[in-house]
Design an enzyme around this catalytic site. Structure first.
Site, mmCIF file in Angstrom:
data_model
loop_
_atom_site.group_PDB
_atom_site.id
_atom_site.type_symbol
_atom_site.label_atom_id
_atom_site.label_comp_id
_atom_site.label_asym_id
_atom_site.label_seq_id
_atom_site.Cartn_x
_atom_site.Cartn_y
_atom_site.Cartn_z
ATOM 1 N N GLU B 30 1.551 -24.974 -51.807
ATOM 2 C CA GLU B 30 2.668 -24.722 -52.725
ATOM 3 C C GLU B 30 2.583 -25.638 -53.936
ATOM 4 O O GLU B 30 2.483 -26.850 -53.783
ATOM 5 C CB GLU B 30 3.990 -24.935 -51.981
ATOM 6 C CG GLU B 30 4.211 -23.856 -50.927
ATOM 7 C CD GLU B 30 5.009 -24.347 -49.741
ATOM 8 O OE1 GLU B 30 5.676 -25.396 -49.850
ATOM 9 O OE2 GLU B 30 4.941 -23.699 -48.680
ATOM 10 N N SER B 72 5.141 -20.078 -47.458
ATOM 11 C CA SER B 72 4.800 -19.417 -46.194
ATOM 12 C C SER B 72 3.790 -20.278 -45.460
ATOM 13 O O SER B 72 2.622 -19.910 -45.327
ATOM 14 C CB SER B 72 4.174 -18.039 -46.484
ATOM 15 O OG SER B 72 4.967 -17.257 -47.339
ATOM 16 N N GLU B 73 4.235 -21.433 -44.995
ATOM 17 C CA GLU B 73 3.295 -22.382 -44.393
ATOM 18 C C GLU B 73 2.509 -21.771 -43.240
ATOM 19 O O GLU B 73 1.294 -21.960 -43.124
ATOM 20 C CB GLU B 73 4.022 -23.629 -43.907
ATOM 21 C CG GLU B 73 4.490 -24.549 -45.022
ATOM 22 C CD GLU B 73 5.745 -24.088 -45.718
ATOM 23 O OE1 GLU B 73 6.345 -23.088 -45.284
ATOM 24 O OE2 GLU B 73 6.135 -24.730 -46.715
ATOM 25 N N PHE B 96 5.104 -31.599 -46.910
ATOM 26 C CA PHE B 96 5.643 -32.689 -46.087
ATOM 27 C C PHE B 96 5.318 -32.345 -44.636
ATOM 28 O O PHE B 96 5.447 -31.186 -44.237
ATOM 29 C CB PHE B 96 7.165 -32.809 -46.233
ATOM 30 C CG PHE B 96 7.632 -33.301 -47.573
ATOM 31 C CD1 PHE B 96 8.066 -34.613 -47.738
ATOM 32 C CD2 PHE B 96 7.640 -32.461 -48.680
ATOM 33 C CE1 PHE B 96 8.507 -35.061 -48.975
ATOM 34 C CE2 PHE B 96 8.078 -32.907 -49.917
ATOM 35 C CZ PHE B 96 8.518 -34.222 -50.074
ATOM 36 N N ASP B 98 6.990 -32.780 -42.210
ATOM 37 C CA ASP B 98 8.206 -32.250 -41.586
ATOM 38 C C ASP B 98 8.155 -30.727 -41.490
ATOM 39 O O ASP B 98 8.784 -30.138 -40.609
ATOM 40 C CB ASP B 98 9.432 -32.630 -42.420
ATOM 41 C CG ASP B 98 9.476 -34.116 -42.743
ATOM 42 O OD1 ASP B 98 10.349 -34.817 -42.239
ATOM 43 O OD2 ASP B 98 8.614 -34.593 -43.514
ATOM 44 N N ILE B 100 5.895 -28.926 -40.545
ATOM 45 C CA ILE B 100 5.081 -28.452 -39.431
ATOM 46 C C ILE B 100 5.922 -27.586 -38.493
ATOM 47 O O ILE B 100 5.393 -26.779 -37.735
ATOM 48 C CB ILE B 100 4.451 -29.649 -38.669
ATOM 49 C CG1 ILE B 100 3.258 -29.180 -37.848
ATOM 50 C CG2 ILE B 100 5.504 -30.363 -37.801
ATOM 51 C CD1 ILE B 100 2.392 -30.322 -37.330
ATOM 52 N N HIS B 142 12.644 -34.844 -44.559
ATOM 53 C CA HIS B 142 11.563 -35.099 -45.518
ATOM 54 C C HIS B 142 10.999 -36.510 -45.378
ATOM 55 O O HIS B 142 10.434 -37.051 -46.330
ATOM 56 C CB HIS B 142 12.057 -34.902 -46.960
ATOM 57 C CG HIS B 142 12.239 -33.486 -47.371
ATOM 58 N ND1 HIS B 142 13.267 -32.700 -46.892
ATOM 59 C CD2 HIS B 142 11.520 -32.691 -48.203
ATOM 60 C CE1 HIS B 142 13.177 -31.496 -47.429
ATOM 61 N NE2 HIS B 142 12.139 -31.461 -48.219
HETATM 62 C C1 LIG Z 1 9.550 -24.949 -45.224
HETATM 63 C C2 LIG Z 1 9.573 -25.623 -46.541
HETATM 64 N N1 LIG Z 1 8.529 -25.472 -47.378
HETATM 65 C C3 LIG Z 1 8.493 -26.075 -48.577
HETATM 66 C C4 LIG Z 1 9.541 -26.879 -48.986
HETATM 67 C C5 LIG Z 1 9.508 -27.616 -50.329
HETATM 68 N N2 LIG Z 1 10.429 -26.925 -51.255
HETATM 69 C C6 LIG Z 1 11.702 -27.331 -51.404
HETATM 70 S S1 LIG Z 1 12.555 -26.322 -52.418
HETATM 71 C C7 LIG Z 1 11.220 -25.337 -52.677
HETATM 72 C C8 LIG Z 1 11.324 -24.138 -53.569
HETATM 73 C C9 LIG Z 1 12.312 -23.158 -53.026
HETATM 74 O O1 LIG Z 1 12.347 -22.055 -53.878
HETATM 75 P P1 LIG Z 1 13.531 -21.022 -53.722
HETATM 76 O O2 LIG Z 1 13.633 -20.599 -52.300
HETATM 77 O O3 LIG Z 1 13.305 -19.932 -54.721
HETATM 78 O O4 LIG Z 1 14.844 -21.847 -54.044
HETATM 79 P P2 LIG Z 1 15.202 -22.536 -55.443
HETATM 80 O O5 LIG Z 1 14.700 -23.951 -55.388
HETATM 81 O O6 LIG Z 1 14.567 -21.747 -56.528
HETATM 82 O O7 LIG Z 1 16.708 -22.510 -55.523
HETATM 83 C C10 LIG Z 1 10.119 -25.792 -51.956
HETATM 84 C C11 LIG Z 1 8.778 -25.160 -51.954
HETATM 85 C C12 LIG Z 1 10.619 -27.032 -48.079
HETATM 86 N N3 LIG Z 1 11.660 -27.832 -48.389
HETATM 87 N N4 LIG Z 1 10.614 -26.384 -46.886
#
Ligand SMILES: Cc1ncc(C[n+]2csc(CCOP(=O)(O)OP(=O)(O)O)c2C)c(N)n1
Ligand SMILES: Cc1ncc(C[n+]2csc(CCOP(=O)(O)OP(=O)(O)O)c2C)c(N)n1
Ligand SMILES: [Mg+2]
Ligand SMILES: [Mg+2]
Lengths: 325, 337, 325, 337
Positions: B30, B72-73, B96, B98, B100, B142
């Site tokens: 990501e 999509s981990e 992170f 976390d 996992i 986190h």
């Molecule tokens: C399972 C997971 N993967 C990655 C992240 C890191 N992360 C935090 S917010 C984010 C983007 C989320 O995008 P969206 O769902 O469109 O929400 P927005 O931030 O745009 O409101 C990511 C990749 C996370 N917190 N949890």
């Protein structure tokens, strides 16, 4: 394009080989000659063979817990498979994998898989390799109606669609996940409608009809090879045996089974090809006999083969040990 | 004077070297490009990872080999496994550790087991880069140190650097290893600088290093806790206690010989880990020493870890949560007193 | 049905409260008075308030990392929220949760969530409780466009659809997941089309228009309360600040932000209600002032509040210790 | 003579009792009814779970409270967490603990942490029933003993019975506990019979039991390994060695007092676990004894575990993989000799 008699005979041989292999296993377990969890593919032969008819060794197939048919259709050696089921050192996985982990990367078989849905991203990954290395290959994932409710299905199809990976996702919809009927757990009747969530084609085929599967899989594989991205192909089918050998079948009726067996894929194949005059019953019976002998020989060889040595227990956990030693 | 770089730059350098040296190495995760590669809009490069570890990769190696993934981990790690067994050498980023929780199966049941289940007929040259540890006020989801989960899984290798030099060498070794390796990046060290040699070199997986030689007590640590142990050793030196600090560098394979050697030398052991106490590295090291190292023991084996609790948000609580040099030094003193 | 001036003023007040809260946080971080990862909701106010306008305390809302707006819209006390962000003992989570874990079950707020997609099944579970206990309540999950590529989204929507749970799934499509534009990772333009995979309604609303969100959310909530099952409601919106406070915004253009700000939800709300003669600018300015004072007071109270004691570190890990002691 | 039941029947009895006593208890999982409840087709009850543990529940309590789920572990466990914090007391079935690979987040980042993250303002009365262990020729993805993963996570409780009586009492205690509990069912013991009291009773979570008193050496075990340890103790008795067998019954909370008590009594410790050696229960028990129990130690602490490898399919390999009474006895003899 019309298929030559030789080609048709080879496809029939593979379907018969799957059927004979599975019926033999049921017999062996019944006779107490074989142990382990066995999920049989009998009834669904037209799907595996109809799809794999379009694949070469450089193309990959990710399978499921119900993988024997996929392996045979992809060209994996039945002697190695049978020896594996008997847990022999001569097994295709040296006895370490068993029914749910039969694999043969040289044949493009990425492995049966004991985790429902796990094969779908593996196939996406094989397609990624084909795309990055420009091998011209494609990757296919075969999985069940139940697997389409797994997050891995969703994530892998989304990834394959957005990256236009050369992949084909084949849902074998046999109406059940273990004992639970599809309508208990899936709010749509056709899994193919889920293609809309990824902007890819969703196609439905009659999984009991080799020719329908063959035609629709052909389009999907060609589309993938052209670089136009993945397809979700749903094949409506049915498993003759229970979820696993030993299943009491308390969740379904005899009538239901009978209805599906009326449309048996091998019988239907024979009816049509004989009617079309491209096949002779005699040839088919010869194939039946050859396959039966082949399976018998595989069983005899497996039972005679040596067991693994306990000394092999720690072999192949890692490719390189690492560490200071 | 020798070249100083923060750990994140050392990691970035290793990625550039690995991709330049081998066309089969791809990077996915990501925001690893972060929407880069949009020449039309003049956005060739955006984030290059939330910490910048993948900066410059898409501009140099292109969008085919440097891919922003969906969130999509499970899906992209599963795809990375599928790519690894079919000829690529993917470096996937799990932002992170976390996360996992939504990415375990491809590691637990696929990457770790395919080779064994297939009778040795598969190679899984996959590297998963992930960040670990607390200290950034990021709270319970986190800040975890879940390397014990990956270390527990036969078939995986897990490494964790304590300094930029090792980070570069361990990552290059991990990428070139034919087994799946989880490469843990201690968050709190990413922007701390240290000496980093130029060019291409590797640190073999499974070799610990003596971060400070000593005679009186052994402080076994890894990742961010090596610095804590070194600070404790400095404090102990002031009281005339000569502590040895062993940096494990790899959690699996575990350098058992180095652990038993330092114990044999000092007879006293304190294991420092910022993860909670249950089913962790500290217990493994203690159990090893209580068995194979029993005859060397001059006293009980102490573990200084986080408590059996999630990581709290508030700074005062988080600071109390993490092992400190003071606690480590106090425990060591008590062992010797 | 037309909304009374009083009701409209309350909705405006909540939108303004969200905006003022978020702008204050950006200011505090800039001034070095506040630390931690903060994901601001400014720009998306119409979504949270338009949806929550239909919810009561017995109804549940599962939120995300970008949860401040959801909490405020659901009626969580801003003083408790602010104190939490400052890590104080008086925080709504006693300082243990922080921005990504603000929760208040008494208000039906199931919590912000640091795991993208994780709130979706939590909401399905809250809806299951409502269904089994016949509380008459509904549960809403709010999440982003990026979250719709998570397996948990797929699994939760499938479950909610097949069990006809009283749930509403609200996608806040702001076009980005962190720095990555949606088209890089999602093959469809409208997340709402994914409803077809579950046989439920998929609806698109203008997330910058309170009244459009209000109307469409109203139908979805009513449908859920009637027992007719879940809806997937997509709201097209935009976040004014970066992904988090400190984000360099290298991935988007100033022009893009400006285009969206022309359709600012608070300005649009004011234009329309004033034009319709149901609101007076004076009242709105009075609300603005009251909210500003309220936020200032919350900050002052938070900064003056006591920090947690390290002795509380082990409190509340378990409800009951268990064990022999 | 006292009533004998297989463990699966004891579990089934506990589920019936719990559902009858509390309307908030619901049961969900794959095939827990197995397509039952189709009165029209005369299929009121089908499987009742792959082992039959949930048999009769749908017929008695109806489809509202007994639900077949989609094959969506992450989704239905996440929903179970959401249901638990909002007033239900769900008992979810994770058919095999191996599937935690697609079900970890609801346990790791939600169930285990909500209460703490919310400042104590949430209760998560969730029970997750799952099967563990090898011995059924099910190979690497259906034979794992991953209770170390759940034990490692602060906020979760993990229990594992070694006999039908404890299975019933521990499950009733788990369901009524206000914290998330992972209830591990040893596959190889499900159809082994033992005495099971009638009626409603609980076994408190976190109390170990002495399965066999002894003076010379302590064999600490749990689940299927208790039987292995008892067989080893019988063999040792023949050589005049009096082994004590401690059955942990709960892995978290861990009954540290009982462990230290048996060590204090015998001075010699062998820990038996069918999981691989890294980051596991055996290491925790050893580490505890090497610290708090150091002064009681008359010799090294031995761990008898599975090797650091996936579970192989072939019977000869799987039998060599699992700890045996012979191995345990040999290790104990060597400790004493
Ligand atoms: C399972 C997971 N993967 C990655 C992240 C890191 N992360 C935090 S917010 C984010 C983007 C989320 O995008 P969206 O769902 O469109 O929400 P927005 O931030 O745009 O409101 C990511 C990749 C996370 N917190 N949890
Ligand atoms: C992740 C996971 N969940 C559950 C199971 C147990 N299981 C094995 S096969 C099966 C049913 C699969 O149904 P479907 O996908 O339709 O395939 P079919 O058996 O019908 O061919 C289940 C639930 C599993 N192996 N993996
Ligand atoms: Mg099926
Ligand atoms: Mg977004």
């Amino acid at each position: 394009m019309a298929l030559s008699t030789e080609t048709l005979m080879e496809h029939y041989r593979r379907m018969r080989r799957i059927r004979a292999f599975e019926e033999k296993l049921a017999e062996l377990v019944g006779a107490g000659r074989l142990a382990g969890f066995l999920h049989l593919y009998a009834g669904e032969e037209a799907v595996a063979v109809g799809v794999c008819a379009h694949l070469e060794d450089r193309d990959y197939l990710a399978s499921t817990h119900r993988g024997h048919g996929h392996c045979i259709a992809k060209g994996v050696d039945v002697r190695g498979m049978m020896a594996e089921l008997f847990g022999r050192a001569t097994g295709i996985c040296k006895g370490k994998g068993g029914s749910m982990h039969i694999a043969d990367l040289d044949k493009g078989m990425l492995g049966a898989n004991g985790i429902v849905g796990a094969g779908v991203p593996l196939a996406a990954g094989a397609a990624l390799t084909a795309q990055v290395k420009r091998t011209g290959g494609v990757a296919v994932a075969m999985f069940g109606d139940g697997a389409s409710n797994q997050g891995q299905f969703h994530e892998a199809l989304n990834l394959a669609a957005v990256w236009k990976l050369p992949a084909v996702f084949v849902v074998e919809n046999n109406g059940y996940g273990e004992a639970t009927p599809m309508e208990f757990v899936t709010p749509v009747r056709d899994i193919a409608v889920r293609a809309a969530a990824y902007g890819i084609p969703g196609v439905i085929a009659d999984g009991m009809d080799f020719f329908d599967v063959y035609a629709k899989a052909g389009e999907a594989v060609a589309r993938a090879r052209r670089g136009d991205g993945p397809t979700l192909l749903e094949c409506k089918t049915y498993r003759y045996f229970g979820h696993y050998v030993g299943d009491n079948l308390s969740y379904r009726t005899r009538e239901e089974l009978a209805r599906w067996q009326e449309r048996d894929p091998l019988v239907a194949f024979e009816r049509r090809t004989v009617a079309d005059g491209v096949m002779e019953p005699g040839n088919l019976r010869r194939i039946d006999a050859e396959v039966a002998a082949e399976i018998e020989a595989a069983v005899a060889a497996a039972e005679a083969a040596p067991l693994p040595s306990p000394d092999d227990l720690l072999a192949d956990v890692y490719a390189s040990a690492g560490g200071p030693r | 004077m020798s070249r100083q770089l923060p750990m994140v730059a050392a990691i970035n350098e290793a990625l550039h070297l690995a991709m330049a040296a081998d066309p089969n190495v791809i990077v996915l995760g990501e925001d690893v490009a972060g929407g880069g590669g949009r020449q039309d809009q003049g956005i060739t490069e955006a984030w290059g990872g939330i910490m910048g570890a993948t900066r410059g990769l898409i501009a140099r190696f292109g969008p085919e080999r440097v891919r922003d993934t969906p969130i999509s981990e499970m899906g992209f790690l599963g795809a990375a496994v599928g790519a690894a067994v079919t000829g690529l050498r993917p470096v996937a980023e799990l932002m992170f550790i976390d996360f996992i929780g939504v990415a375990l199966d491809p590691l637990l049941n696929q990457a770790a087991k395919l080779r064994y289940m297939f009778g040795g007929k598969a190679r899984v040259p996959l590297t998963v880069r992930t960040s670990v540890g607390a200290g950034l006020r990021s709270a319970a989801q986190h800040s975890q140190s879940l390397y014990n989960l990956t270390t527990a899984i036969p078939g995986l290798k897990t490494v964790i650097p304590s300094n930029p030099r090792d980070a570069k060498g361990l990552l290059l070794a991990a990428i070139r290893d034919d087994d799946p390796v989880v490469f843990c990046e201690p968050k709190s060290l990413m922007f701390a600088s240290g000496e980093v040699p130029e060019g291409d070199y590797t640190v073999p997986l499974g070799t610990a290093a003596i971060a400070r030689p000593g005679r009186d007590v052994s402080l076994v640590a890894f990742g961010a806790m090596v610095g804590v142990a070194l600070d404790a050793a400095a404090a102990l030196a002031a009281d005339g206690i000569d502590a040895e600090v062993l940096d494990l560098r790899a959690l699996q394979p575990l350098d058992e010989r180095a652990i038993l050697d330092t114990l044999a030398k000092t007879g006293r052991l304190v294991v420092v880990d910022e993860a909670p106490p249950r089913c962790g590295i500290a217990s493994d090291v203690a159990a090893l020493c209580a068995d194979a190292g029993f005859d060397s023991l001059n006293g009980p084996i102490r573990r200084v870890t986080a408590p059996h609790a999630p990581v709290p948000f508030s700074a005062v609580l988080e600071d109390a949560y993490r092992p400190s040099a003071e606690r480590v030094a106090a425990v060591a003193r008590e062992l010797l007193g």
